[in-house]
Design a protein around this motif. Structure first.
Motif, PDB file in Angstrom:
ATOM      1  N   ASN A   1       0.244  -1.224  -0.025  1.00  0.00           N
ATOM      2  CA  ASN A   1      -0.186   0.189  -0.131  1.00  0.00           C
ATOM      3  C   ASN A   1       1.016   1.215   0.288  1.00  0.00           C
ATOM      4  O   ASN A   1       1.937   1.307   0.441  1.00  0.00           O
ATOM      5  CB  ASN A   1      -0.847   0.012   1.370  1.00  0.00           C
ATOM      6  CG  ASN A   1      -2.276   0.865   1.214  1.00  0.00           C
ATOM      7  OD1 ASN A   1      -1.968   1.333   0.630  1.00  0.00           O
ATOM      8  ND2 ASN A   1      -3.159   1.148   2.383  1.00  0.00           N
ATOM      9  N   PRO A   2       0.949   1.715  -0.744  1.00  0.00           N
ATOM     10  CA  PRO A   2       1.961   3.008  -1.228  1.00  0.00           C
ATOM     11  C   PRO A   2       1.151   4.240  -0.068  1.00  0.00           C
ATOM     12  O   PRO A   2       2.097   4.939  -0.093  1.00  0.00           O
ATOM     13  CB  PRO A   2       1.303   3.693  -2.307  1.00  0.00           C
ATOM     14  CG  PRO A   2       0.291   3.223  -2.873  1.00  0.00           C
ATOM     15  CD  PRO A   2      -0.086   1.811  -2.280  1.00  0.00           C
ATOM     16  N   ASP A   3      -0.093   3.945   0.490  1.00  0.00           N
ATOM     17  CA  ASP A   3      -0.101   5.178   1.457  1.00  0.00           C
ATOM     18  C   ASP A   3      -0.510   4.663   2.879  1.00  0.00           C
ATOM     19  O   ASP A   3      -0.529   3.340   3.117  1.00  0.00           O
ATOM     20  CB  ASP A   3      -2.366   5.619   1.563  1.00  0.00           C
ATOM     21  CG  ASP A   3      -2.022   5.830   0.114  1.00  0.00           C
ATOM     22  OD1 ASP A   3      -1.047   6.721  -0.039  1.00  0.00           O
ATOM     23  OD2 ASP A   3      -3.066   5.728  -0.901  1.00  0.00           O
ATOM     24  N   THR A   4       0.477   5.411   3.343  1.00  0.00           N
ATOM     25  CA  THR A   4       0.565   5.496   4.736  1.00  0.00           C
ATOM     26  C   THR A   4      -0.401   5.707   6.235  1.00  0.00           C
ATOM     27  O   THR A   4       0.121   5.378   7.506  1.00  0.00           O
ATOM     28  CB  THR A   4       2.337   6.037   5.080  1.00  0.00           C
ATOM     29  OG1 THR A   4       1.802   7.180   5.113  1.00  0.00           O
ATOM     30  CG2 THR A   4       3.134   5.018   4.682  1.00  0.00           C
ATOM     31  N   LEU A   5      -0.991   6.788   5.359  1.00  0.00           N
ATOM     32  CA  LEU A   5      -2.130   6.827   6.189  1.00  0.00           C
ATOM     33  C   LEU A   5      -4.304   7.636   6.011  1.00  0.00           C
ATOM     34  O   LEU A   5      -3.800   7.399   4.183  1.00  0.00           O
ATOM     35  CB  LEU A   5      -2.368   9.205   6.489  1.00  0.00           C
ATOM     36  CG  LEU A   5      -3.027   9.261   7.552  1.00  0.00           C
ATOM     37  CD1 LEU A   5      -3.001   8.653   8.806  1.00  0.00           C
ATOM     38  CD2 LEU A   5      -2.737  11.351   7.280  1.00  0.00           C
ATOM     39  N   ASP A   6      -4.475   6.958   6.225  1.00  0.00           N
ATOM     40  CA  ASP A   6      -5.861   6.850   5.575  1.00  0.00           C
ATOM     41  C   ASP A   6      -6.561   7.382   5.930  1.00  0.00           C
ATOM     42  O   ASP A   6      -7.168   7.386   7.253  1.00  0.00           O
ATOM     43  CB  ASP A   6      -6.297   4.724   6.221  1.00  0.00           C
ATOM     44  CG  ASP A   6      -7.881   5.299   5.390  1.00  0.00           C
ATOM     45  OD1 ASP A   6      -8.644   5.623   4.468  1.00  0.00           O
ATOM     46  OD2 ASP A   6      -8.288   4.003   5.104  1.00  0.00           O
ATOM     47  N   LEU A   7      -7.327   8.643   5.317  1.00  0.00           N
ATOM     48  CA  LEU A   7      -7.654   9.815   6.439  1.00  0.00           C
ATOM     49  C   LEU A   7      -9.471   9.580   6.350  1.00  0.00           C
ATOM     50  O   LEU A   7     -10.517   9.689   7.331  1.00  0.00           O
ATOM     51  CB  LEU A   7      -8.280  10.735   4.887  1.00  0.00           C
ATOM     52  CG  LEU A   7      -6.404  11.700   4.299  1.00  0.00           C
ATOM     53  CD1 LEU A   7      -7.039  12.447   3.469  1.00  0.00           C
ATOM     54  CD2 LEU A   7      -5.884  12.077   5.618  1.00  0.00           C
ATOM     55  N   TYR A   8      -9.864   8.789   6.011  1.00  0.00           N
ATOM     56  CA  TYR A   8     -11.113   8.328   6.280  1.00  0.00           C
ATOM     57  C   TYR A   8     -11.304   7.295   7.420  1.00  0.00           C
ATOM     58  O   TYR A   8     -12.273   6.600   8.470  1.00  0.00           O
ATOM     59  CB  TYR A   8     -11.742   6.745   5.291  1.00  0.00           C
ATOM     60  CG  TYR A   8     -12.156   7.423   4.159  1.00  0.00           C
ATOM     61  CD1 TYR A   8     -12.804   8.456   4.239  1.00  0.00           C
ATOM     62  CD2 TYR A   8     -12.108   6.654   2.745  1.00  0.00           C
ATOM     63  CE1 TYR A   8     -12.679   9.175   2.717  1.00  0.00           C
ATOM     64  CE2 TYR A   8     -13.072   7.154   1.412  1.00  0.00           C
ATOM     65  CZ  TYR A   8     -12.960   8.473   1.377  1.00  0.00           C
ATOM     66  OH  TYR A   8     -13.749   9.237   0.397  1.00  0.00           O
ATOM     67  N   GLN A   9     -10.104   6.552   8.166  1.00  0.00           N
ATOM     68  CA  GLN A   9     -10.011   6.406   9.391  1.00  0.00           C
ATOM     69  C   GLN A   9      -9.172   6.912  10.642  1.00  0.00           C
ATOM     70  O   GLN A   9      -9.028   7.016  11.850  1.00  0.00           O
ATOM     71  CB  GLN A   9      -8.686   4.813   9.449  1.00  0.00           C
ATOM     72  CG  GLN A   9      -9.259   3.504   8.378  1.00  0.00           C
ATOM     73  CD  GLN A   9     -10.539   2.695   8.079  1.00  0.00           C
ATOM     74  OE1 GLN A   9     -10.779   2.837   9.810  1.00  0.00           O
ATOM     75  NE2 GLN A   9     -11.215   2.542   7.670  1.00  0.00           N
TER      76      GLN A   9
END
Length: 527
Positions: free
Chosen positions: A225-233
């Motif tokens: 997963n290239p994203d380290t942060l999920d803004l939905y979570q």
């Protein structure tokens, strides 16, 4: 007349054969009358051992022999005499009979000692040779068994290798399948929400003609997963980052407008760009973007796709050229400053600090933008002064320093008269290849990344410099990278030799959208 009347029979007439022999038609014996018209029958073979010779009824030593018919001066019947099987034996044992047990002219079994020695040698050595033959046969059987075992083990090993290769191929097939599904989902989302972004097909080919693939060093394409942060979570991060991007889009609108001062439609297009981005941000923040997770990368892609949609391909192009030119003039001084550090660990530490400081010059970061706008003279040294002391939040520098450190060894050589000390340096094996994905133009690349590249080249490491082909904020593009490296080579002999002569410094373009790196969508030349 007397001669004429002489009888033809020369036998003695005074002898009465009938009186002497008992019968003219036969021979009187103790066994009866034997006819003389036929030769007498042979007596049975005597059963005796030793004494009077072998295979002969007479006495082989010539004494007035004992025959099968009793004591006789004529000797006994010989088994093989001059006349065959029925001849008389020799007188006093030396008549017509043969020497030894086999008759006349025939040397018997015990006639020659050397033959008896040969026979005994053959008989005594036969068991040994039989054992030797059995041993050779056993060794041959063992060799055949070992050969069969070797063939079986080799076949099994090849079968295991074949299974492993097939499993690896199957894993790669599944990885490509899941990667294709991820690319399709991303392309559908981009098409629905970011008009103007090239749509990726299932074969990894974009509308611009470039082909993509995942990085071969990924442990798993499915779980990556290239994203380290999920803004939905994370609701708090959600509020913070959407506020930052709503403010940032105003500055992007201004930069787009000043990048085309002679175009009368630039103002209207820039305003439409801002409205489009605000609308997309609201839709994504409310969770209506039809994507399972939301990262900073998605918000940056909204801005980049919006700029292209409204005709602003590279708003920071002129500013990047000015910053690159100014930074190259400071490159030689920066390299001399690093070379003056004699300690290997100290020099590497300063190089890494330069990389961190150069990354501050990112016009996509709101805090950095405020600093750069407030201070036109803000440079690398000012950025270095703002770096916090170690340990950093993520700090693996010591491991890197241990890997690149030159170790000093002391060798002692002692003789009977003196002791000699030798010291020598041993450097740990260098890395074969290093791939660096560039970020911002200007100070970040020229004064931060280039010194790192130079130090790796000094360790005989091959370096691949990768830059995005499509413009993204103030990131250096592939065409700008080529020009900058040519200018840097004029300031450093190590760079010039590695780039132009040895070809250990190679440049690559990465055809992906946005400033954030996604190792699932690299250009095939890099992957």
């Amino acid at each position: 007349m007397a001669r004429q009347g002489m009888a033809t029979n020369f036998r003695n007439t005074t002898l009465n054969e009938e009186r002497i022999f008992g019968n003219t038609n036969g021979l009187n014996t103790s066994a009866g009358v034997l006819p003389t018209s036929h030769p007498p029958p042979l007596p049975p073979r005597p059963q005796f051992s030793g004494g009077g010779g072998d295979m002969m009824f007479g006495n082989r030593y010539g004494y007035p022999g004992h025959s099968s018919y009793g004591y006789s001066p004529y000797g006994g019947y010989s088994s093989m005499d001059y006349y065959g099987h029925r001849g008389y034996g020799g007188y006093m044992g030396q008549g017509y009979g043969g020497y030894g047990s086999a008759g006349y002219g025939n040397a018997g079994t015990y006639g020659y000692p050397e033959q008896r020695f040969i026979q005994l040698a053959e008989e005594s050595s036969r068991p040994a040779f039989q054992i030797l033959e059995s041993l050779v046969g056993a060794v041959g059987n063992v060799a055949m068994m070992l050969d069969s075992t070797f063939f079986a083990v080799t076949s099994s090993f090849r079968a295991v290798l074949s299974v492993a290769a097939n499993l690896a191929h199957l894993k790669g097939t599944f990885a490509q399948f899941w990667s294709s599904l991820a690319i399709v989902r991303a392309a559908v989302w981009l098409y629905k929400n970011h008009g103007g972004i090239p749509i990726m097909t299932t074969e990894g080919k974009s509308a611009t003609g470039g082909s993509h693939s995942h990085c071969s060093l990924l442990a798993s394409v499915v779980t990556y997963n290239p994203d380290t942060l999920d803004l939905y979570q994370d609701p708090e991060a959600n509020r913070y980052w959407f506020a930052c991007f709503n403010n940032m889009v105003l500055k992007f609108e201004h930069q787009a407008l000043v990048s085309q001062p002679k175009d009368a439609s630039a103002k209207a297009r820039a305003q439409s760009f801002r409205e489009h981005c605000v609308e997309m941000f609201e839709k994504l923040q409310d969770g209506k973007g039809e994507i399972p997770s939301l990262g900073i990368r998605n918000l940056l892609e909204v801005i980049e796709s919006g700029l292209r949609k409204f005709g602003f391909d590279d708003p920071w192009k002129e500013q990047k050229a000015i910053e690159n030119k100014a930074s190259i003039r400071l490159l030689k001084h920066r390299l001399q400053q690093l070379d003056s550090l004699t300690s290997e660990r100290e020099r590497w530490t300063e190089i890494v600090r330069g990389v961190l400081a150069g990354n501050m010059f990112d016009w996509g970061a709101q805090a950095v933008t405020k600093i750069l706008e407030a201070n036109n003279g803000f440079g690398l040294q000012q950025a270095l002064d703002r770096i916090q002391k170690r340990p950093w939040l993520i700090d693996d520098l010591d491991g890197w320093l241990d890997r690149t450190e030159v170790t000093c060894f002391l060798q002692i050589h002692q003789t009977n008269f003196e002791t000699d000390f030798y010291s020598y340096f041993q450097q740990k094996p260098s890395h074969r290849c290093a791939t660096i994905f560039t970020d911002n133009a200007g100070i970040d690349f020229v004064l931060g990344i280039v010194p790192l590249v130079r130090e790796l080249l000094k360790r005989n490491t091959k370096v691949l410099l990768c830059a995005t082909i499509n413009p993204a904020i103030n990131d250096i593009t592939f065409s700008e990278l080529t020009t900058a490296i040519e200018d840097c080579c004029e300031e450093c002999d190590i760079l010039r030799n590695a780039y132009r002569v040895e070809h250990r410094l190679l440049l690559f373009g990465n055809d992906q959208i946005g400033p954030c790196l996604d190792f699932r969508m690299l250009s095939n030349g890099i992957a």
